[in-house]
Design a protein around this motif. Structure first.
Motif, PDB file in Angstrom:
ATOM      1  N   LYS A 160       0.836  -1.041  -0.027  1.00 21.91           N
ATOM      2  CA  LYS A 160       0.053  -0.010   0.079  1.00 21.91           C
ATOM      3  C   LYS A 160       0.869   1.329  -0.158  1.00 21.91           C
ATOM      4  O   LYS A 160       1.929   1.241   0.627  1.00 21.91           O
ATOM      5  N   VAL A 208      -5.188  -8.661  -4.231  1.00 22.91           N
ATOM      6  CA  VAL A 208      -5.095  -7.064  -4.215  1.00 22.91           C
ATOM      7  C   VAL A 208      -5.934  -6.650  -2.933  1.00 22.91           C
ATOM      8  O   VAL A 208      -5.709  -5.589  -2.140  1.00 22.91           O
ATOM      9  N   GLN A 209      -7.142  -7.180  -2.846  1.00 29.34           N
ATOM     10  CA  GLN A 209      -8.196  -6.870  -2.113  1.00 29.34           C
ATOM     11  C   GLN A 209      -7.419  -7.117  -0.455  1.00 29.34           C
ATOM     12  O   GLN A 209      -7.754  -6.161   0.543  1.00 29.34           O
ATOM     13  N   LYS A 212      -5.347  -4.351   0.546  1.00 29.54           N
ATOM     14  CA  LYS A 212      -5.973  -3.057   0.827  1.00 29.54           C
ATOM     15  C   LYS A 212      -6.475  -3.215   2.003  1.00 29.54           C
ATOM     16  O   LYS A 212      -6.873  -2.314   2.863  1.00 29.54           O
ATOM     17  N   GLN A 213      -6.920  -4.458   2.553  1.00 31.34           N
ATOM     18  CA  GLN A 213      -7.484  -4.762   3.881  1.00 31.34           C
ATOM     19  C   GLN A 213      -6.605  -4.967   5.116  1.00 31.34           C
ATOM     20  O   GLN A 213      -6.962  -5.044   6.012  1.00 31.34           O
ATOM     21  N   ASP A 214      -5.240  -4.637   4.972  1.00 28.73           N
ATOM     22  CA  ASP A 214      -4.327  -4.937   5.674  1.00 28.73           C
ATOM     23  C   ASP A 214      -4.014  -6.496   6.264  1.00 28.73           C
ATOM     24  O   ASP A 214      -3.675  -6.624   7.434  1.00 28.73           O
ATOM     25  N   ASP A 229      -2.207  -3.677 -11.888  1.00 29.10           N
ATOM     26  CA  ASP A 229      -2.877  -3.433 -10.667  1.00 29.10           C
ATOM     27  C   ASP A 229      -2.580  -2.087 -10.296  1.00 29.10           C
ATOM     28  O   ASP A 229      -3.733  -1.307  -9.877  1.00 29.10           O
ATOM     29  N   ASP A 233      -5.387   1.202  -9.823  1.00 29.65           N
ATOM     30  CA  ASP A 233      -5.500   1.543  -8.219  1.00 29.65           C
ATOM     31  C   ASP A 233      -4.343   2.274  -7.724  1.00 29.65           C
ATOM     32  O   ASP A 233      -3.394   1.635  -7.050  1.00 29.65           O
ATOM     33  N   SER A 235      -3.646   3.598  -4.978  1.00 32.63           N
ATOM     34  CA  SER A 235      -3.221   3.304  -3.438  1.00 32.63           C
ATOM     35  C   SER A 235      -2.345   2.140  -3.479  1.00 32.63           C
ATOM     36  O   SER A 235      -1.668   1.962  -2.441  1.00 32.63           O
ATOM     37  N   LEU A 236      -1.809   1.479  -4.775  1.00 31.49           N
ATOM     38  CA  LEU A 236      -0.767   0.515  -4.536  1.00 31.49           C
ATOM     39  C   LEU A 236       0.652   0.894  -5.090  1.00 31.49           C
ATOM     40  O   LEU A 236       0.623   2.109  -5.890  1.00 31.49           O
TER      41      LEU A 236
END
Length: 304
Positions: A160, A208-209, A212-214, A229, A233, A235-236
């Protein structure tokens, strides 16, 4: 070597065996002719003499379509377009090009296969070939035959954006790390970061999910997939250069020497005609700047 767009300033080594869908194989999805099917206009077609009597090639021609084991969710490689239903990307187009060589038209049916089931699908005849970021290894070559390699890739690491402390694989020690199930990422992590806790998922979107969910602090995956990816996104962030070299092979039924010879001959013709390069430009080349890389030498790695 190529320069990437802003999503990652790293050099292209190409693609690796990634985490394909872990769901069971489902009924085939028509691969058809994609909106970029004009790329295959110059793709070669086999002569009648090359379709040997009683061969796999003849059986495919009589059937009227090529059955391809592949993914439906791998960006730039083999991903189903939700608007058209067609499967697009580098691997998908390669499958259509092989279908054109055998049939005279790029007619395929893609069977959504898992990294855990590819060998079985080839052995029982559910699919004719596998185009699915299938890294050639000597161990795998005991169960399947590999034509090619047709591409070379390398693993890298995504986090992230804003994550610190990870600049090389060894920095993953003591951390939760995400990876595709049954992929080369797992042994690579174990070797370079033996104290890492590896958490696996069956597909790239799931990894990836989870990132993002740590649920993990880093995701180890094929460089080109991670670039796609990260482009989708912001955020990556990709934080390393590739640290492995993984040759992709075309999976075939073990022991079918005639089909392997035929497929390697097709691959050489595809490269010589410049069609391989055009397929790259309309898939991976939409994210990576510069000209297409040099294809790997056919038969150049153990197991091929």
């Amino acid at each position: 070597m190529k320069r990437f767009v802003a999503v990652a300033a790293v050099s292209l080594l190409a693609l690796t065996a990634c985490g394909e869908s872990s769901s069971p194989a489902v009924p085939g999805v028509p691969g058809g002719e994609s909106p970029k099917s004009d790329v295959l206009a110059k793709a070669p077609v086999a002569t009648a003499a090359e379709i040997l009597p009683g061969s796999t090639m003849e059986k495919i021609k009589q059937r009227g379509e090529l059955l391809v084991g592949g993914s439906l969710d791998a960006p730039l490689l083999s991903q189903q377009n939700p608007a058209t239903g067609e499967v697009e990307g580098f691997d998908a187009a390669m499958g259509r090009a092989l279908a054109k060589y055998i049939l005279g038209e790029p007619k395929v049916k893609i069977v959504n296969s898992a990294s855990e089931t590819r060998e079985a699908l080839l052995a029982n005849g559910t699919v004719d070939v596998v185009f699915q970021t299938y890294t050639i290894t000597e161990e795998r070559a005991k169960q399947v035959a590999f034509a090619g390699p047709y591409y070379t890739s390398g693993l890298t690491i995504a986090v992230k954006k804003g994550t610190t402390g990870i600049a090389k694989p060894e920095d993953l020690n003591g951390k939760k790390v995400l990876a595709g199930a049954n992929t080369p990422a797992i042994p690579a992590i174990k070797k370079l970061a033996p104290q890492a806790e590896i958490i696996t998922f069956g597909s790239d979107p799931e990894c990836v999910q989870a990132l993002k969910q740590d649920r993990g602090v880093a995701y180890v995956q094929d460089e080109t997939i991670l670039i796609a990816d990260a482009k989708k996104d912001p955020s990556l962030e990709i934080v390393t250069k590739p640290f492995t070299v993984d040759p992709y092979g075309i999976g075939l039924k073990h022991g079918d020497d005639a089909f392997k010879t035929f497929t390697n001959a097709w691959l050489k013709k595809l490269q010589d005609a410049g069609v391989w390069q055009e397929i790259w430009k309309t898939s991976i080349g939409t994210v990576v700047t510069g000209e297409a890389p040099q294809p790997p030498q056919i038969g150049s790695v153990p197991g091929s």
